[in-house]
Design a protein around this motif. Sequence first.
Motif, PDB file in Angstrom:
ATOM      1  N   LYS A 283      37.557   1.145  54.236  1.00 32.78           N
ATOM      2  CA  LYS A 283      37.238   0.714  55.665  1.00 32.78           C
ATOM      3  C   LYS A 283      38.356  -0.223  56.437  1.00 32.78           C
ATOM      4  CE  LYS A 283      32.825   0.892  57.098  1.00 32.78           C
ATOM      5  NZ  LYS A 283      31.716   0.237  57.483  1.00 32.78           N
ATOM      6  N   LEU A 284      38.993   0.227  57.214  1.00 34.15           N
ATOM      7  CA  LEU A 284      39.741  -0.647  57.925  1.00 34.15           C
ATOM      8  C   LEU A 284      39.249  -1.238  59.211  1.00 34.15           C
ATOM      9  CD1 LEU A 284      43.321   1.298  57.468  1.00 34.15           C
ATOM     10  CD2 LEU A 284      42.112  -0.454  56.037  1.00 34.15           C
ATOM     11  N   ALA A 285      39.704  -2.362  59.589  1.00 33.84           N
ATOM     12  CA  ALA A 285      39.212  -2.857  60.846  1.00 33.84           C
ATOM     13  C   ALA A 285      39.901  -2.500  61.888  1.00 33.84           C
ATOM     14  CB  ALA A 285      39.113  -4.546  60.898  1.00 33.84           C
ATOM     15  N   ALA A 286      39.181  -1.453  62.873  1.00 33.23           N
ATOM     16  CA  ALA A 286      39.908  -0.968  64.170  1.00 33.23           C
ATOM     17  C   ALA A 286      40.331  -2.028  65.034  1.00 33.23           C
ATOM     18  CB  ALA A 286      39.150  -0.235  64.776  1.00 33.23           C
ATOM     19  N   GLY A 287      39.584  -3.236  65.374  1.00 31.91           N
ATOM     20  CA  GLY A 287      40.147  -4.234  66.007  1.00 31.91           C
ATOM     21  C   GLY A 287      41.122  -4.868  65.797  1.00 31.91           C
ATOM     22  N   TRP A 288      41.560  -5.197  64.641  1.00 36.18           N
ATOM     23  CA  TRP A 288      42.516  -5.667  63.952  1.00 36.18           C
ATOM     24  C   TRP A 288      43.707  -4.969  64.049  1.00 36.18           C
ATOM     25  CZ3 TRP A 288      46.823  -4.940  60.459  1.00 36.18           C
ATOM     26  CH2 TRP A 288      47.253  -6.059  59.970  1.00 36.18           C
ATOM     27  N   LEU A 289      43.666  -3.589  63.731  1.00 41.45           N
ATOM     28  CA  LEU A 289      44.839  -2.604  64.119  1.00 41.45           C
ATOM     29  C   LEU A 289      45.372  -2.499  65.419  1.00 41.45           C
ATOM     30  CD1 LEU A 289      43.410   0.389  61.789  1.00 41.45           C
ATOM     31  CD2 LEU A 289      45.379  -1.010  61.072  1.00 41.45           C
ATOM     32  N   ILE A 290      44.172  -2.533  66.415  1.00 45.07           N
ATOM     33  CA  ILE A 290      44.512  -2.476  67.763  1.00 45.07           C
ATOM     34  C   ILE A 290      45.377  -3.937  68.175  1.00 45.07           C
ATOM     35  CG2 ILE A 290      43.562  -2.730  70.169  1.00 45.07           C
ATOM     36  CD1 ILE A 290      41.175  -0.732  69.108  1.00 45.07           C
ATOM     37  N   GLU A 291      44.904  -4.939  67.786  1.00 39.23           N
ATOM     38  CA  GLU A 291      45.376  -6.211  68.199  1.00 39.23           C
ATOM     39  C   GLU A 291      46.803  -6.244  67.448  1.00 39.23           C
ATOM     40  OE1 GLU A 291      42.085  -9.323  67.536  1.00 39.23           O
ATOM     41  OE2 GLU A 291      43.478 -10.153  69.236  1.00 39.23           O
ATOM     42  N   ASN A 292      47.014  -5.903  66.358  1.00 37.45           N
ATOM     43  CA  ASN A 292      48.254  -6.132  65.718  1.00 37.45           C
ATOM     44  C   ASN A 292      49.502  -4.723  65.928  1.00 37.45           C
ATOM     45  OD1 ASN A 292      48.018  -8.667  64.064  1.00 37.45           O
ATOM     46  ND2 ASN A 292      46.466  -7.785  63.466  1.00 37.45           N
ATOM     47  N   ALA A 293      48.667  -3.778  66.672  1.00 42.48           N
ATOM     48  CA  ALA A 293      49.762  -2.855  67.422  1.00 42.48           C
ATOM     49  C   ALA A 293      50.278  -3.316  68.840  1.00 42.48           C
ATOM     50  CB  ALA A 293      48.958  -1.497  67.477  1.00 42.48           C
ATOM     51  N   GLY A 294      49.812  -4.660  69.049  1.00 44.83           N
ATOM     52  CA  GLY A 294      50.512  -5.307  70.353  1.00 44.83           C
ATOM     53  C   GLY A 294      49.280  -5.212  71.295  1.00 44.83           C
ATOM     54  N   PHE A 295      48.366  -4.687  71.368  1.00 43.59           N
ATOM     55  CA  PHE A 295      47.120  -4.941  72.472  1.00 43.59           C
ATOM     56  C   PHE A 295      46.225  -5.884  72.150  1.00 43.59           C
ATOM     57  CE2 PHE A 295      48.209  -0.303  71.441  1.00 43.59           C
ATOM     58  CZ  PHE A 295      48.573   0.029  72.576  1.00 43.59           C
ATOM     59  N   ALA A 296      46.433  -7.121  72.932  1.00 37.22           N
ATOM     60  CA  ALA A 296      45.872  -8.124  72.764  1.00 37.22           C
ATOM     61  C   ALA A 296      44.653  -8.179  73.640  1.00 37.22           C
ATOM     62  CB  ALA A 296      46.611  -9.299  73.464  1.00 37.22           C
ATOM     63  N   LYS A 297      43.693  -9.035  72.982  1.00 38.85           N
ATOM     64  CA  LYS A 297      42.271  -9.155  73.889  1.00 38.85           C
ATOM     65  C   LYS A 297      42.565  -9.445  75.229  1.00 38.85           C
ATOM     66  CE  LYS A 297      39.377 -11.121  69.991  1.00 38.85           C
ATOM     67  NZ  LYS A 297      40.352 -11.716  69.103  1.00 38.85           N
ATOM     68  N   GLY A 298      41.805  -8.674  76.293  1.00 42.48           N
ATOM     69  CA  GLY A 298      42.178  -9.123  77.448  1.00 42.48           C
ATOM     70  C   GLY A 298      43.411  -7.990  78.154  1.00 42.48           C
ATOM     71  N   ALA A 299      44.022  -7.490  77.377  1.00 39.92           N
ATOM     72  CA  ALA A 299      45.056  -6.590  77.884  1.00 39.92           C
ATOM     73  C   ALA A 299      44.809  -5.388  78.994  1.00 39.92           C
ATOM     74  CB  ALA A 299      45.515  -5.687  76.585  1.00 39.92           C
ATOM     75  N   SER A 300      45.395  -5.346  79.883  1.00 39.44           N
ATOM     76  CA  SER A 300      44.915  -4.729  81.010  1.00 39.44           C
ATOM     77  C   SER A 300      45.491  -3.250  81.030  1.00 39.44           C
ATOM     78  CB  SER A 300      45.332  -5.289  82.309  1.00 39.44           C
ATOM     79  OG  SER A 300      45.137  -4.695  83.407  1.00 39.44           O
TER      80      SER A 300
END
Length: 364
Positions: A283-300
């Motif tokens: 199981k990979l962490a989707a949140g980690w993948l999203i952030e490290n693909a360049g979508f930071a928390k708070g991205a609009s």
Amino acid sequence: MTTLALVPNVALAPRTTLGVGGPAQFFAEVTTKAALLEALLLVKERELELTVLGGGSNVVVSDRGVPGLVLRVALAGLKFEPVADGFVEVTASAGENWDRFVAECVARGLAGVECLSGIPGDCGGTPIQNVGAYGQEVADSIVRVDTIDRHTGVSQTVDRETCDFRYRYSRFKAEWRDVRIVTAVTFKLRAGGAPSLRYGELTQRFGDRAPSLAETRAAVLELRRAKSMVLDADDENTRSAGSFFTNPIVSEAQAEEVEQRARARGLAAQLKMPRFPSSEGIKLAAGWLIENAGFAKGASFGRVGLSTRHALALVNRGGASALDVLNAALTIKRGVLEAFGVKLVPEPEWLGFGDDELAELRAR
Ligand SMILES: Cc1cc2nc3c(=O)[nH]c(=O)nc-3n(C[C@H](O)[C@H](O)[C@H](O)COP(=O)(O)OP(=O)(O)OC[C@H]3O[C@@H](n4cnc5c(N)ncnc54)[C@H](O)[C@@H]3O)c2cc1C
């Protein structure tokens, strides 16, 4: 003779936590099984489509709304029945609020659902995707689910094994999707049992100390609040459907490839990629993948954004449409696919959408 009123053109956005989308063609709320059966008859007579709605915390409603009848199953009642070996079976009617149910079980010293504190929605919604959090899932304690067949009106009780519970999955999401309506769920909980402490953030908090069920519930609520994962009208991140994507489960070889891609992006050196072995794969962490693909928390993404506290939640920042949500989700999916070769799959249910509209988003 029918007495149930089908109310036309009822706004659905206020009945969901994400708050987007159009109206139900017809809406009704049922609080008894008799009324539920009456609704099923009306649907048959008038040849209407039927969509079941619980607490609305895991759905995205289309901007066109939902055709046919949207039926809120608001059956109420909790029953506590001691069984052998210090266990208690607790039967919760589908319309009971989930977190009130958890609070009541914890107050009675019943162990088995304490880590699932603070999850919005109704008890009837929990078996659908095998709700889970902080190292616990409802499949751990469900013994049976009472259902009604929406086409025949026949009641049937299904046991845990038949439900085929897996990570964020059950047969209610597959062949039972448009067939079975959940009317009640029975959990087997241990009286005076110890809380389940399997999740790192929880165990670290208590160290060597054995916390009570109430302390565990309080800690879970605090952890969730810090991530905007409880409903709170004063929280800018509150209008969401919770985690928007499931954590991908991949083979060992795929996990290796993702890690290599992370290394190539210069990420793994600074930050270890989370990977958790499970019975179904890695199981990979989707949140980690999203952030490290360049979508930071708070991205609009216009009127939709990523939560400022949790990269996995898409938030309606005010006045968002369902199309805004769909487009933001597609942008994220494409970004993660390009960066890591992983296809994220959305967690919420999409009401009133055509399969063609969702084909890319659902692709695995
Ligand atoms: C802030 C937030 C945090 C969340 N955290 C978590 C979490 O930690 N873990 C987790 O797993 N989920 C989480 N969720 C998602 C959601 O709360 C759960 O999936 C919840 O169980 C959905 O229940 P509901 O009653 O709101 O269902 P709804 O959103 O109303 O419906 C979801 C689906 O279930 C079907 N359904 C609902 N009731 C019935 C019924 N009686 N019979 C048949 N089908 C039915 C609907 O048709 C729909 O397809 C979170 C959501 C939010 C907004």
